[in-house]
Design a protein around this motif. Sequence first.
Motif, PDB file in Angstrom:
ATOM      1  N   VAL A 109     -39.504  -3.538  -5.414  1.00 31.76           N
ATOM      2  CA  VAL A 109     -38.828  -4.666  -4.747  1.00 31.76           C
ATOM      3  C   VAL A 109     -38.908  -4.485  -3.231  1.00 31.76           C
ATOM      4  O   VAL A 109     -39.268  -5.404  -2.490  1.00 31.76           O
ATOM      5  N   THR A 110     -38.559  -3.306  -2.762  1.00 29.99           N
ATOM      6  CA  THR A 110     -38.598  -3.014  -1.326  1.00 29.99           C
ATOM      7  C   THR A 110     -39.495  -1.796  -1.093  1.00 29.99           C
ATOM      8  O   THR A 110     -39.030  -0.655  -1.110  1.00 29.99           O
ATOM      9  N   PRO A 111     -40.808  -2.027  -0.918  1.00 33.20           N
ATOM     10  CA  PRO A 111     -41.689  -0.886  -0.659  1.00 33.20           C
ATOM     11  C   PRO A 111     -41.371  -0.234   0.682  1.00 33.20           C
ATOM     12  O   PRO A 111     -40.758  -0.875   1.553  1.00 33.20           O
ATOM     13  N   ASP A 112     -41.759   1.016   0.839  1.00 32.07           N
ATOM     14  CA  ASP A 112     -41.448   1.744   2.077  1.00 32.07           C
ATOM     15  C   ASP A 112     -41.898   0.976   3.322  1.00 32.07           C
ATOM     16  O   ASP A 112     -41.223   0.993   4.346  1.00 32.07           O
ATOM     17  N   ARG A 113     -43.039   0.284   3.198  1.00 30.78           N
ATOM     18  CA  ARG A 113     -43.544  -0.408   4.398  1.00 30.78           C
ATOM     19  C   ARG A 113     -42.608  -1.529   4.836  1.00 30.78           C
ATOM     20  O   ARG A 113     -42.667  -1.986   5.975  1.00 30.78           O
ATOM     21  N   LYS A 114     -41.732  -1.987   3.936  1.00 29.30           N
ATOM     22  CA  LYS A 114     -40.810  -3.079   4.315  1.00 29.30           C
ATOM     23  C   LYS A 114     -39.482  -2.555   4.841  1.00 29.30           C
ATOM     24  O   LYS A 114     -38.608  -3.331   5.226  1.00 29.30           O
ATOM     25  N   ILE A 115     -39.323  -1.241   4.835  1.00 26.63           N
ATOM     26  CA  ILE A 115     -38.051  -0.689   5.319  1.00 26.63           C
ATOM     27  C   ILE A 115     -38.075  -0.690   6.849  1.00 26.63           C
ATOM     28  O   ILE A 115     -39.017  -0.166   7.458  1.00 26.63           O
ATOM     29  N   PRO A 116     -37.078  -1.299   7.482  1.00 30.68           N
ATOM     30  CA  PRO A 116     -37.076  -1.348   8.943  1.00 30.68           C
ATOM     31  C   PRO A 116     -37.180   0.059   9.539  1.00 30.68           C
ATOM     32  O   PRO A 116     -36.595   0.999   9.007  1.00 30.68           O
ATOM     33  N   SER A 117     -37.925   0.174  10.615  1.00 29.47           N
ATOM     34  CA  SER A 117     -38.223   1.516  11.154  1.00 29.47           C
ATOM     35  C   SER A 117     -36.941   2.264  11.534  1.00 29.47           C
ATOM     36  O   SER A 117     -36.866   3.477  11.406  1.00 29.47           O
ATOM     37  N   ASP A 118     -35.898   1.510  11.956  1.00 32.94           N
ATOM     38  CA  ASP A 118     -34.672   2.213  12.381  1.00 32.94           C
ATOM     39  C   ASP A 118     -33.858   2.751  11.203  1.00 32.94           C
ATOM     40  O   ASP A 118     -32.877   3.456  11.395  1.00 32.94           O
ATOM     41  N   TRP A 119     -34.234   2.405   9.987  1.00 31.84           N
ATOM     42  CA  TRP A 119     -33.515   2.963   8.829  1.00 31.84           C
ATOM     43  C   TRP A 119     -33.964   4.385   8.510  1.00 31.84           C
ATOM     44  O   TRP A 119     -33.213   5.175   7.961  1.00 31.84           O
ATOM     45  N   TRP A 120     -35.238   4.675   8.853  1.00 33.86           N
ATOM     46  CA  TRP A 120     -35.771   5.992   8.492  1.00 33.86           C
ATOM     47  C   TRP A 120     -35.057   7.088   9.260  1.00 33.86           C
ATOM     48  O   TRP A 120     -34.767   6.955  10.441  1.00 33.86           O
ATOM     49  N   ASP A 121     -34.767   8.163   8.548  1.00 33.81           N
ATOM     50  CA  ASP A 121     -34.109   9.348   9.110  1.00 33.81           C
ATOM     51  C   ASP A 121     -32.731   9.022   9.685  1.00 33.81           C
ATOM     52  O   ASP A 121     -32.236   9.709  10.588  1.00 33.81           O
ATOM     53  N   HIS A 122     -32.160   7.956   9.155  1.00 36.11           N
ATOM     54  CA  HIS A 122     -30.833   7.545   9.602  1.00 36.11           C
ATOM     55  C   HIS A 122     -30.036   7.128   8.362  1.00 36.11           C
ATOM     56  O   HIS A 122     -29.040   7.734   8.021  1.00 36.11           O
ATOM     57  N   TYR A 123     -30.543   6.129   7.668  1.00 33.72           N
ATOM     58  CA  TYR A 123     -29.954   5.728   6.390  1.00 33.72           C
ATOM     59  C   TYR A 123     -30.732   6.328   5.222  1.00 33.72           C
ATOM     60  O   TYR A 123     -30.168   6.629   4.184  1.00 33.72           O
ATOM     61  N   VAL A 124     -32.039   6.429   5.389  1.00 30.92           N
ATOM     62  CA  VAL A 124     -32.937   6.930   4.344  1.00 30.92           C
ATOM     63  C   VAL A 124     -33.856   7.975   4.972  1.00 30.92           C
ATOM     64  O   VAL A 124     -34.408   7.743   6.056  1.00 30.92           O
ATOM     65  N   PHE A 125     -33.984   9.110   4.263  1.00 23.78           N
ATOM     66  CA  PHE A 125     -34.827  10.190   4.790  1.00 23.78           C
ATOM     67  C   PHE A 125     -36.010  10.369   3.848  1.00 23.78           C
ATOM     68  O   PHE A 125     -35.859  10.264   2.635  1.00 23.78           O
ATOM     69  N   ARG A 126     -37.181  10.660   4.422  1.00 27.71           N
ATOM     70  CA  ARG A 126     -38.380  10.801   3.589  1.00 27.71           C
ATOM     71  C   ARG A 126     -39.238  11.923   4.155  1.00 27.71           C
ATOM     72  O   ARG A 126     -39.346  12.076   5.381  1.00 27.71           O
ATOM     73  N   ALA A 127     -39.857  12.711   3.252  1.00 32.75           N
ATOM     74  CA  ALA A 127     -40.774  13.760   3.704  1.00 32.75           C
ATOM     75  C   ALA A 127     -41.751  14.053   2.569  1.00 32.75           C
ATOM     76  O   ALA A 127     -41.487  13.736   1.406  1.00 32.75           O
TER      77      ALA A 127
END
Length: 577
Positions: free
Chosen positions: A406-424
């Motif tokens: 439904v919401t692929p990573d590419r659609k996640i707003p850049s300011d959400w990364w490492d703030h609301y959602v973390f990925r590595a």
Amino acid sequence: MTEPEIFDVVVVGSGAAGAMAALRASDQGLSVLIVEKAQKFGGTSATSGGVMWIPNHNLNHEGDSRAQALEYLGSLCTDVGQHDRLEAYVDQAPEMLRYLTATGVKVIAANWPDYFPDKPGARADRSLICPTFDGRELGEQRYPLMREQYNRFKLFGRYAMDLTETFTLMARAKGWRSTAARILRRYWTDYDTRRISRRDRRFTQGAALMGQIYKQLFGRGIEPRLDTSLESLLTETNGRVTGIAVSNFGRTYEIHARHGVVLAAGGFEWNQELRDRFYKVPGLTRHSSTPEDGNRGEALIAGESIGASVEHTGQGWWIPTMNLPAPGASNFHEIHQAAFDVGRPHSVCVNRNGVRFVDEATGYDSFGQAMVEDQLKTGANTPCWLVFDATFRSKFSAGGLMPSIVTPDRKIPSDWWDHYVFRADTIDALAEKIKVPQDALKDTVSKMNEYARVGIDPEFGRGGNIYDRFFGDATVSPNPCLGPIEKPPFYAVPINNGDLGTKGGLRADARARVLDKDCEPIPNLYAAGNCSGNPFGSIYPGAGGTIGPALTFGYVAANDIAARAGNQRGTATQQGN
Ligand SMILES: Cc1cc2nc3c(=O)[nH]c(=O)nc-3n(C[C@H](O)[C@H](O)[C@H](O)COP(=O)(O)OP(=O)(O)OC[C@H]3O[C@@H](n4cnc5c(N)ncnc54)[C@H](O)[C@@H]3O)c2cc1C
């Protein structure tokens, strides 16, 4: 000066407890007023799942009984304090239900396991839900004034879903695409309603329950008085409560009650001062998943100021929540419950030491209790972390983060990364990002992977009972709640100890009468729902364990007032003779 208005019964709060008290009182021949502080009626109850836990409800004939219900509750509820109130619940809840359904409110028995399925007396048929209700039956002016449902219970925050639709979409179960299409089609082809309102006429879940009850109230001429907040209780010198002082857009006035004031103004989840006073781990108001303009403990404070005592105030009805921003929305729309997400396979919850602390698939209230205990023990919880892999990400929601389909990573707003959602790409790198010790997190994940392979969690028993498995993924074996966390990238979201309301409040007895510090009833004062201490102490026995008591003690309060009013009328007549 104009005379103050006078009613037989004045009810504060328009949620399940208040609406039921008003309905029953009216049917007992009493004049009633409901005052509601918010601009909309229905309270948290209308936003909720609307599930009611009613033991021995007798809708089916498969043998629940008073004794079995008490066996279950007796094995769990060791800190209730007032055993007669617990028994009153078991006795009065089925009575309340019989009355409610006799008024025309429809309910359906659901197959939801009790939250402690291994305890003696547990069953999987005590939770009741309501069928969808057509909100427009309330009238065109009124139906948009019912409080809107919780955001996650509406598709895209707009289209109403019933519980089956909610779970189908949440778990992307078979047929989820056609379910979504049906919901959208139904909304957009309702041309008549689209002409008058954006609000879906389909009232589901809590809105279905409250919509049905309000249809009954409106039919009896009872309209909640909105924008009207309890300020204080009025008393005579002997302590008898005679009414309330309210404020409405800054204007303060009095409303008198001949026979009783029922405080049904919800809990104190939005009052940070009361959280700090009562909770061992206070948490933040904004982690609550209840509407922020509602329950701030004013009734509790008003009660205490005239000598009322309180009980079970040390805990909320816990539920794990996470934050995601929603532009232009209030807190209510930023908070996302993660109750069932935290127990899905291919994930694990760890404290900030990278260590597990709970069977993640347990009931949401038990999850919250474990967070509190772990925080007290380690100081490294609240928030904890939900850690998951790409398989989880593709299948399941994590709070407000929808599955990647439904919401692929590419659609996640850049300011959400490492703030609301973390990925590595690796567990090590994820641990580094979320500041959790790498070795500990790696060790936890590798143990979970081994548990997933054999299907047994020797530490916490995840997936070891029917409740856990109810929300597992049937396509994952040998244990539907355990899947390896092995497919990169890896993700983490912080999980708060959120709530559905508060468990404690004014101490009320088995007749819903508010008690003073000497355990004597304060004349004419009643409390029900989250405004009062719940009958189960610290336990959440099953789905619907808060609305069941709210409705029941609203009903009990009205019956008691009516009985007393009858007595008083009787006495007056005798005196008159
Ligand atoms: C998303 C969500 C889902 C849930 N699902 C379920 C479920 O399925 N089953 C279940 O058992 N529980 C559920 N809960 C919890 C449940 O909704 C509440 O515990 C329950 O509704 C409380 O009912 P109540 O009548 O005590 O309070 P409320 O429904 O909150 O009503 C209290 C009312 O009092 C008003 N009020 C507050 N202060 C004042 C004042 N000073 N003057 C006048 N009015 C005032 C408030 O505005 C509010 O309208 C859920 C909660 C949430 C947030």
